[in-house]
Write a protein that holds these residues in place. Structure first.
Motif, PDB file in Angstrom:
ATOM      1  N   LEU A  70       0.835  -1.200   0.000  1.00  0.00           N
ATOM      2  CA  LEU A  70       0.000   0.000   0.000  1.00  0.00           C
ATOM      3  C   LEU A  70       0.873   1.253   0.000  1.00  0.00           C
ATOM      4  O   LEU A  70       1.823   1.367   0.778  1.00  0.00           O
ATOM      5  CB  LEU A  70      -0.907   0.022   1.237  1.00  0.00           C
ATOM      6  N   GLN A  71       0.540   2.184  -0.873  1.00  0.00           N
ATOM      7  CA  GLN A  71       1.144   3.504  -0.871  1.00  0.00           C
ATOM      8  C   GLN A  71       0.064   4.532  -1.170  1.00  0.00           C
ATOM      9  O   GLN A  71      -0.799   4.311  -2.034  1.00  0.00           O
ATOM     10  CB  GLN A  71       2.261   3.613  -1.905  1.00  0.00           C
ATOM     11  N   VAL A  72       0.082   5.639  -0.436  1.00  0.00           N
ATOM     12  CA  VAL A  72      -0.825   6.760  -0.687  1.00  0.00           C
ATOM     13  C   VAL A  72       0.049   7.988  -0.920  1.00  0.00           C
ATOM     14  O   VAL A  72       0.939   8.289  -0.117  1.00  0.00           O
ATOM     15  CB  VAL A  72      -1.787   6.992   0.483  1.00  0.00           C
ATOM     16  N   GLN A  73      -0.207   8.686  -2.014  1.00  0.00           N
ATOM     17  CA  GLN A  73       0.608   9.821  -2.416  1.00  0.00           C
ATOM     18  C   GLN A  73      -0.288  11.033  -2.662  1.00  0.00           C
ATOM     19  O   GLN A  73      -1.413  10.892  -3.164  1.00  0.00           O
ATOM     20  CB  GLN A  73       1.396   9.490  -3.687  1.00  0.00           C
ATOM     21  N   ARG A  74       0.229  12.198  -2.339  1.00  0.00           N
ATOM     22  CA  ARG A  74      -0.518  13.442  -2.590  1.00  0.00           C
ATOM     23  C   ARG A  74       0.346  14.410  -3.377  1.00  0.00           C
ATOM     24  O   ARG A  74       1.540  14.546  -3.107  1.00  0.00           O
ATOM     25  CB  ARG A  74      -0.927  14.102  -1.282  1.00  0.00           C
ATOM     26  N   ARG A  75      -0.284  15.075  -4.331  1.00  0.00           N
ATOM     27  CA  ARG A  75       0.356  16.177  -5.041  1.00  0.00           C
ATOM     28  C   ARG A  75      -0.267  17.481  -4.568  1.00  0.00           C
ATOM     29  O   ARG A  75      -1.464  17.702  -4.736  1.00  0.00           O
ATOM     30  CB  ARG A  75       0.176  16.037  -6.549  1.00  0.00           C
ATOM     31  N   PHE A  76       0.587  18.318  -3.977  1.00  0.00           N
ATOM     32  CA  PHE A  76       0.178  19.653  -3.552  1.00  0.00           C
ATOM     33  C   PHE A  76       0.647  20.610  -4.633  1.00  0.00           C
ATOM     34  O   PHE A  76       1.808  21.019  -4.674  1.00  0.00           O
ATOM     35  CB  PHE A  76       0.798  19.970  -2.194  1.00  0.00           C
ATOM     36  N   PHE A  77      -0.278  20.979  -5.525  1.00  0.00           N
ATOM     37  CA  PHE A  77       0.092  21.592  -6.788  1.00  0.00           C
ATOM     38  C   PHE A  77       0.726  22.967  -6.628  1.00  0.00           C
ATOM     39  O   PHE A  77       1.688  23.306  -7.317  1.00  0.00           O
ATOM     40  CB  PHE A  77      -1.137  21.666  -7.692  1.00  0.00           C
ATOM     41  N   ARG A  78       0.210  23.781  -5.702  1.00  0.00           N
ATOM     42  CA  ARG A  78       0.687  25.161  -5.606  1.00  0.00           C
ATOM     43  C   ARG A  78       2.182  25.216  -5.305  1.00  0.00           C
ATOM     44  O   ARG A  78       2.879  26.122  -5.761  1.00  0.00           O
ATOM     45  CB  ARG A  78      -0.087  25.925  -4.529  1.00  0.00           C
ATOM     46  N   LYS A  79       2.681  24.290  -4.524  1.00  0.00           N
ATOM     47  CA  LYS A  79       4.091  24.272  -4.177  1.00  0.00           C
ATOM     48  C   LYS A  79       4.858  23.144  -4.875  1.00  0.00           C
ATOM     49  O   LYS A  79       6.033  22.918  -4.571  1.00  0.00           O
ATOM     50  CB  LYS A  79       4.257  24.152  -2.657  1.00  0.00           C
ATOM     51  N   GLN A  80       4.171  22.460  -5.803  1.00  0.00           N
ATOM     52  CA  GLN A  80       4.807  21.358  -6.536  1.00  0.00           C
ATOM     53  C   GLN A  80       5.468  20.368  -5.573  1.00  0.00           C
ATOM     54  O   GLN A  80       6.604  19.944  -5.748  1.00  0.00           O
ATOM     55  CB  GLN A  80       5.820  21.893  -7.532  1.00  0.00           C
ATOM     56  N   GLU A  81       4.697  19.986  -4.559  1.00  0.00           N
ATOM     57  CA  GLU A  81       5.171  19.022  -3.577  1.00  0.00           C
ATOM     58  C   GLU A  81       4.505  17.668  -3.793  1.00  0.00           C
ATOM     59  O   GLU A  81       3.339  17.596  -4.195  1.00  0.00           O
ATOM     60  CB  GLU A  81       4.849  19.493  -2.145  1.00  0.00           C
ATOM     61  N   ARG A  82       5.246  16.624  -3.511  1.00  0.00           N
ATOM     62  CA  ARG A  82       4.703  15.269  -3.419  1.00  0.00           C
ATOM     63  C   ARG A  82       4.975  14.769  -2.000  1.00  0.00           C
ATOM     64  O   ARG A  82       6.100  14.882  -1.501  1.00  0.00           O
ATOM     65  CB  ARG A  82       5.374  14.327  -4.413  1.00  0.00           C
ATOM     66  N   SER A  83       3.957  14.210  -1.358  1.00  0.00           N
ATOM     67  CA  SER A  83       4.142  13.617  -0.035  1.00  0.00           C
ATOM     68  C   SER A  83       3.592  12.204  -0.050  1.00  0.00           C
ATOM     69  O   SER A  83       2.679  11.874  -0.817  1.00  0.00           O
ATOM     70  CB  SER A  83       3.464  14.455   1.055  1.00  0.00           C
ATOM     71  N   LEU A  84       4.156  11.340   0.819  1.00  0.00           N
ATOM     72  CA  LEU A  84       3.840   9.916   0.845  1.00  0.00           C
ATOM     73  C   LEU A  84       3.464   9.482   2.254  1.00  0.00           C
ATOM     74  O   LEU A  84       3.963  10.028   3.257  1.00  0.00           O
ATOM     75  CB  LEU A  84       5.045   9.088   0.392  1.00  0.00           C
ATOM     76  N   TRP A  85       2.616   8.448   2.311  1.00  0.00           N
ATOM     77  CA  TRP A  85       2.350   7.800   3.598  1.00  0.00           C
ATOM     78  C   TRP A  85       3.549   6.952   4.019  1.00  0.00           C
ATOM     79  O   TRP A  85       4.017   7.049   5.139  1.00  0.00           O
ATOM     80  CB  TRP A  85       1.088   6.941   3.472  1.00  0.00           C
ATOM     81  N   GLN A  86       4.065   6.132   3.105  1.00  0.00           N
ATOM     82  CA  GLN A  86       5.249   5.325   3.366  1.00  0.00           C
ATOM     83  C   GLN A  86       6.458   6.025   2.763  1.00  0.00           C
ATOM     84  O   GLN A  86       6.522   6.242   1.555  1.00  0.00           O
ATOM     85  CB  GLN A  86       5.109   3.936   2.754  1.00  0.00           C
ATOM     86  N   ARG A  87       7.412   6.378   3.593  1.00  0.00           N
ATOM     87  CA  ARG A  87       8.580   7.079   3.098  1.00  0.00           C
ATOM     88  C   ARG A  87       9.311   6.253   2.035  1.00  0.00           C
ATOM     89  O   ARG A  87       9.454   5.043   2.160  1.00  0.00           O
ATOM     90  CB  ARG A  87       9.537   7.390   4.249  1.00  0.00           C
ATOM     91  N   LYS A  88       9.780   6.950   0.992  1.00  0.00           N
ATOM     92  CA  LYS A  88      10.574   6.338  -0.072  1.00  0.00           C
ATOM     93  C   LYS A  88      11.817   7.206  -0.278  1.00  0.00           C
ATOM     94  O   LYS A  88      11.768   8.234  -0.943  1.00  0.00           O
ATOM     95  CB  LYS A  88       9.750   6.231  -1.357  1.00  0.00           C
ATOM     96  N   PRO A  89      12.957   6.827   0.323  1.00  0.00           N
ATOM     97  CA  PRO A  89      14.170   7.637   0.146  1.00  0.00           C
ATOM     98  C   PRO A  89      14.578   7.730  -1.323  1.00  0.00           C
ATOM     99  O   PRO A  89      14.453   6.748  -2.071  1.00  0.00           O
ATOM    100  CB  PRO A  89      15.218   6.882   0.967  1.00  0.00           C
ATOM    101  N   ASN A  90      15.062   8.871  -1.733  1.00  0.00           N
ATOM    102  CA  ASN A  90      15.476   9.053  -3.124  1.00  0.00           C
ATOM    103  C   ASN A  90      16.603   8.118  -3.515  1.00  0.00           C
ATOM    104  O   ASN A  90      16.715   7.710  -4.672  1.00  0.00           O
ATOM    105  CB  ASN A  90      15.917  10.503  -3.355  1.00  0.00           C
TER     106      ASN A  90
END
Length: 880
Positions: free
Chosen positions: A196-216
Motif C-alpha cells: 500500500l502507498q498513498v501519495q498526494r500532489r500539492f500543486f501550488r508548491k509542486q510538492e509530493r508527499s507519501l504515507w510510506q517514506r521512499k528515500p530518493n
C-alpha cells in the motif's frame, strides 16, 4: 588501433563508486489495518466522509515529503481510511489545506493528472513489482494505471470501472473511492497482506508527499510500499464484462473523373463485441469479435530519407491496454542509442496496410484497401500467486483483395494473405522478487498464394530474459537473448537478404553474401548489462549484438542487424535541494559500434545535465561528440561510407506548469565536414480556464548534407553510387485544444500542417568511400557532365563529355505536404460506456520544391479539397 581509452571512465567510476559505497537506507514498513463492514451500511460515495462505516477504522497519518525535499514535513498533511466488504474496497482521504480557496481545480479527461490530486496504489499480488493505482483530483477527475517492473513501466490505458467523488470544504478537500474487487488481482488466502502507498500532489508548491517514506537513494517503487493488513475472508472475484459497440462512418473526398472507386463519398456501418472474462481471479481473457480498430487520433506526419522504416506508436485500445505484459525490448539500456523503439512485438503489424499491389495497365483504376481486416483477436493475461506472469495474444487477419477496373472490366487481385499472429510472454519471480526469468515466443503464419510469394510464409522468434538485483535492489545484472527464423520462397528470402536491415549484397563485405537459393534465414541477438541504481552515483554498462541474419519485422519492429555495440552510462544526482536548485543531475554516456566483420563503425560520447530550479522551471542540455562514424547502409548495398567527425548538442527549457501560460522550447544542432543540421521547437500552452487548455508547437528544422544518397546506377562493368547535396527544410505546427465540460464529457481537437521540402544539387558519385579526406571520397559531376531534361523530369549524365548520355538520374527533388486533424467529443455516460463523435480531416499532396515553405503549405493544403471522415461510435459495458 582500438580506442581502449573509452573504458577509462568505467574503471574510474567503478573504483570511486566502490570506495564510496554506502549501505542503502533501510526504512521500516508502515502498516495500515483495515476492517470489514459486512454488518454496516457501505459508505455513500459523495465526497463527505460522514458515513458510520468510516468510524470503525483509524486514520493512516504522518505523511512525509517525497519531493522536492525528501524526508521533511510536507506543507500540508494528509490522512486516509480504508474499509471493505465482500465486493468492494472503500477509501476515504482528507487532504488538509489552510487556503482552500487556492486549491487548484484543473479539469481534464480521464488520466490527465493535472492540479491537486491524491493517489492510492495497491500491490494486491504483494509481489513487490506490480501495482494497481487509482488517482482522484480535487474536482473528481479520475486517473488510473497498471504498473509493472517495480513501477518502471506504467500502463495508463488500463481503465477499470470504479467510482470516485471529491469535495472542497473549509479544511481542504476530501475524496472517496469505491473500487470493485473484481478490478483487482489477488490470491485466495484467507488472511491477506497487500502492498500500500498513498501519495498526494500539492500543486501550488509542486510538492509530493507519501504515507510510506521512499528515500530518493533507494531504487524501485512498488518494492518500497507499506503494507495493508486486515483483509480477511476475501473471495476472488471473477470479472465478466461484455461491451457491444456500433460504428457509423461517412467518408467524403474529392471525386476523380472516370474513377468508379472515387465517386466522392463512402458510407460504412459496423458492429461488434468486446469482452473481458476472468477465467480465475488472477487470469483474464480479453477477446473481440469483428473489432473496430480505428484510431481516434491520426499519426503525426513524418518523412525519412535514410531508407529505414518509421515507428508509430500504437493507438488502438485493444492493443494499447495491458501492452506492457507483452513488451520485450531487445537491447534496452539507460544510456540510449541502442535501438530504443525495437521490440519483438510491434502490434501495428496486425491490421497493417496490405503489402501487395496489383500490376495493372496505365489506364486501370485500383481500389486498394487501406488496412487489413482483423477477423478477431484474443488476449489471455495475468499473474498467479506463485509469481508467474502470463500473456498470450492470438489474432487472425483476413485476405484482402484490391479491386481493379480496366475500361469497365472488373477483377480482383489478392494483396494480403490470410495471416495468423501469435505472441506468448512468460515471466517468473524468485528470491523475494529480486530475480526474474522470462521468455517470449512470437509466430506469424501466412497462407500464401502465387502472387504474394515475396512475403515470408512463416516467421518465428523465441527469447529469454532475466534480471537479478541485490543489496536492496541497488545493484543489478540483466540480459536477454533471442533467436529468429523466417521461411519463404527463394524470392522472399533474397529480398530479406537485400533489405536495408541486412544488405548481404554489400560489395565490400566478406562475412555476408546473397544466396538466392535460400528459403530460410536464422539469426540471433542479445544484450547484457551491469548497473547500480542506488545513492548519488549510478551507472550501467554492457553490450549487445545482432547477427547479420536476425530478422523479426513480421511481428516486431527492427531497424538494423549485423551490429555489435558497447554502451556505458554513469550519472550523479543531488538528492536534496540546494542553492537555486530543487534537483540537479549530471550524466555521461559513450557508445562504440562494430559489425560482424570486425569493422569499427562508430564511437560517440555524450555529456548532459537536467535540473529543476526553485521557481519550478526545468532546463537541460547536452553535447554529443562523434569521434568516428561509418555507415554500412548509406549506399544501399554499396561499400561502407565514412562520415566525418562531428559535434552536436541540444537544449530544452520548461517554464512553471502552474502558470496559465507555459513555454517549453527545444533546440538541437549537429555539424561536421559534410553536413550541418539544426531544429527549433517552441511549445506554448495556455490555460485561460481550469477546464480549457490550448497548446501550440511550431517546429522548424534544416538539414544540409553533401552526401545524401540518391540512387545506384548499374552500368556494364561498374555501379555508380549517386549522392548529392541536399537542402532539406521542414516546417510543422501541432495544435491541441482540450475542453472539459465535466470529468465524463470532453471535447478535444488536434491539428498538424506539415511540409518537408528537399532540393538536390552538386550531384556526385562515390569513388573512395573510406578516404580520410572528405573531398577524396567522391567525384563531382560538373555542369558539362549533367543536365536536366524538363520533359521527362530526369537528369542526363554524360561523364566522358562525348555528347552521349551515359545514364539518367530520376529527379529526387520533393515537397511533401500534409494536414491532419481530429475533433473528438467523448461522453462516458455511465462508467465504462462511451459515445464518441469524431470528425477527421486530412490532405496529402506534393507541391513545387522550388516554392517557399509557406507557399507550399498554401498550395498543398488550402488550395486542395480535403478528405473528411465523420464517425459515431457507441459502446455499452455490461458488468455481470
Amino acid at each position: 588501433m582500438k580506442p581502449l581509452f573509452i573504458y577509462l571512465p568505467i574503471v574510474l567510476f567503478l573504483t570511486f563508486s566502490s570506495a564510496n559505497a554506502q549501505e542503502p537506507v533501510s526504512v521500516p514498513k508502515k502498516i495500515y489495518t483495515t476492517k470489514s463492514i459486512e454488518n454496516i451500511d457501505a459508505p455513500i460515495i459523495d465526497g463527505k466522509l460522514d458515513d458510520a462505516a468510516w468510524e470503525i477504522v483509524e486514520w493512516g497519518v504522518d505523511f512525509i515529503e517525497r519531493r522536492p525535499d525528501e524526508n521533511t514535513p510536507p506543507s500540508e498533511q494528509t490522512k486516509f481510511k480504508i474499509v471493505y466488504d465482500a465486493k468492494h474496497l472503500y477509501i476515504g482521504i482528507r487532504a488538509y489545506d489552510k487556503s482552500p480557496d487556492s486549491i487548484v481545480k484543473r479539469m481534464g479527461r480521464r488520466d490527465s493528472y493535472d492540479g491537486d490530486w491524491v493517489e492510492v496504489s495497491l500491490d494486491s499480488y504483494h509481489d513487490l513489482r506490480t501495482t494497481f493505482s487509482f488517482i482522484t483530483s480535487a474536482v473528481g477527475v479520475k486517473s488510473d494505471y497498471f504498473g509493472s517492473e517495480n513501477g518502471n513501466n506504467e500502463d495508463s490505458s488500463w481503465n477499470p470501472i470504479w467510482t470516485t467523488k471529491a469535495s472542497i470544504d473549509t479544511e481542504g478537500w476530501i475524496c472517496e473511492m469505491k473500487i470493485p474487487l473484481s478490478q483487482l488481482r489477488f490470491n485466495d488466502n484467507d488472511d491477506q497482506v497487500w502492498g500500500l502507498q498513498v501519495q498526494r500532489r500539492f500543486f501550488r508548491k509542486q510538492e509530493r508527499s507519501l504515507w510510506q517514506r521512499k528515500p530518493n537513494e533507494v531504487p524501485g517503487w512498488v518494492s518500497e510500499y507499506g503494507e495493508l493488513h486486515g483483509l480477511k475472508g476475501l473471495k476472488p472475484q471473477k470479472q465478466i464484462e461484455i461491451q457491444p459497440f456500433t460504428v457509423t462512418q461517412l467518408e467524403t473526398y474529392p471525386s476523380e473523373e472516370g474513377n468508379p472507386f472515387r465517386d466522392g463519398s463512402d458510407f460504412k456501418l459496423n458492429g461488434g463485441l468486446d469482452a473481458k472474462i476472468g477465467i480465475t481471479n488472477d487470469l483474464t481473457l480479453d477477446f473481440t469479435v469483428n473489432p473496430d480498430f480505428g484510431q481516434v487520433e491520426a499519426d503525426p506526419a513524418s518523412i525519412q530519407l535514410d531508407g529505414f522504416q518509421i515507428f508509430f506508436r500504437e493507438q488502438r485500445p485493444f492493443f494499447v491496454e495491458n501492452k506492457n505484459i507483452f513488451n520485450y525490448r531487445l537491447s534496452p539500456s539507460i544510456s540510449g542509442n541502442t535501438f530504443g523503439f525495437d521490440n519483438i512485438f510491434y502490434s501495428r503489424r496486425i491490421g497493417r496496410s496490405p503489402q501487395g499491389y496489383p500490376d495493372t495497365s496505365d489506364d486501370a483504376f485500383v481500389d486498394q484497401p487501406q488496412n487489413t481486416t482483423i477477423l478477431g483477436a484474443a488476449k489471455f493475461s495475468g499473474k498467479t500467486k506463485d509469481g508467474w506472469s502470463i500473456g498470450v495474444l492470438e489474432s487472425v487477419t483476413d485476405k484482402e483483395y484490391a479491386e481493379i477496373d480496366d475500361n469497365g472490366q472488373r477483377t480482383k487481385e489478392l494483396v494480403e494473405p490470410l495471416t495468423n499472429y501469435f505472441v506468448g510472454r512468460l515471466q517468473k519471480d524468485f528470491n523475494n522478487s529480486n530475480t526474474f526469468i522470462g521468455g517470449v515466443f512470437t509466430a506469424t503464419n501466412r497462407k500464401l498464394e502465387d502472387n504474394l510469394d515475396f512475403l515470408h510464409k512463416s516467421a518465428y522468434v523465441g527469447g529469454l530474459d532475466f534480471k537479478h538485483q541485490w543489496k536492496n535492489r541497488s545493484w543489478y545484472v540483466l540480459g536477454d537473448m533471442v533467436l529468429s527464423t523466417v521461411n519463404g520462397s527463394e524470392e522472399a528470402i533474397t529480398d530479406t537478404q537485400n533489405s536495408i536491415r541486412h544488405l548481404f549484397n554489400r560489395v565490400d563485405a566478406s562475412h555476408v553474401e546473397v544466396d538466392e537459393t535460400r528459403t530460410s534465414l536464422t539469426g540471433t541477438g542479445g544484450n547484457a548489462q551491469l548497473g547500480k541504481s542506488g545513492n548519488k552515483f549510478r551507472f550501467e554498462g554492457g553490450f549487445s549484438w545482432r547477427s547479420p541474419e536476425l530478422e523479426f519485422n513480421d511481428l516486431g519492429f527492427q531497424r538494423k542487424a549485423d551490429d555489435i555495440r558497447h554502451n556505458f552510462w554513469m550519472g550523479y544526482r543531488f538528492l536534496k535541494p540546494f542553492g537555486i536548485f530543487r534537483s540537479l543531475n549530471f550524466n555521461y554516456n559513450h557508445w562504440s559500434v562494430w559489425d560482424f566483420e570486425g569493422n569499427h563503425n562508430s564511437l560517440q560520447w555524450n555529456v548532459n545535465t537536467n535540473m529543476q530550479f526553485k521557481n519550478n522551471w526545468w532546463a537541460g542540455g547536452g553535447v554529443n561528440i562523434t569521434a568516428m562514424q561509418f555507415s554500412n547502409s548509406a549506399l544501399r548495398g554499396g561499400p561502407r561510407l565514412k562520415y566525418s567527425s562531428g559535434l552536436g548538442g541540444h537544449f530544452w527549457l520548461n517554464t512553471d506548469d502552474r502558470k496559465q501560460v507555459r513555454f517549453d522550447p527545444f533546440a538541437s544542432f549537429y555539424k561536421d565536414a559534410a553536413s550541418s543540421s539544426f531544429s527549433i521547437e517552441l511549445g506554448v500552452t495556455y490555460k485561460p480556464l481550469d477546464a480549457l487548455s490550448i497548446s501550440l508547437r511550431p517546429e522548424f528544422s534544416k538539414n544540409d548534407d553533401k552526401l545524401q544518397f540518391v540512387e545506384n546506377i548499374e552500368e556494364v562493368d561498374q555501379t555508380r553510387y549517386i549522392n548529392a547535396t541536399i537542402d532539406q527544410q521542414t516546417l510543422s505546427t501541432s495544435v491541441r485544444v482540450n475542453y472539459t465540460i465535466n470529468p465524463n464529457l470532453t471535447i478535444q481537437y488536434y491539428g498538424q500542417p506539415f511540409i518537408s521540402r528537399g532540393k538536390y544539387t552538386d550531384f556526385k558519385y562515390i569513388t573512395n568511400p573510406i578516404a580520410e579526406r572528405f573531398n577524396d571520397r567522391f567525384q563531382l559531376l560538373d555542369n558539362n557532365q549533367i543536365s536536366y531534361d524538363q520533359t521527362n523530369e530526369t537528369y542526363l549524365v554524360d561523364e566522358d563529355i562525348d555528347g552521349k548520355t551515359d545514364y539518367e538520374i530520376g529527379d529526387p527533388n520533393f515537397s511533401f505536404v500534409q494536414f491532419r486533424s481530429n475533433l473528438v467529443i467523448r461522453w462516458e455516460y455511465i462508467p465504462g460506456s462511451e459515445i464518441f463523435l469524431v470528425w477527421s480531416q486530412g490532405v496529402t499532396s506534393s507541391t513545387d520544391p522550388s516554392a517557399h515553405l509557406f507557399r507550399g503549405l498554401k498550395t498543398g493544403i488550402l488550395d486542395q479539397k480535403p478528405e473528411n471522415i465523420f464517425l459515431l461510435k457507441m459502446t455499452y459495458r455490461f458488468v455481470l
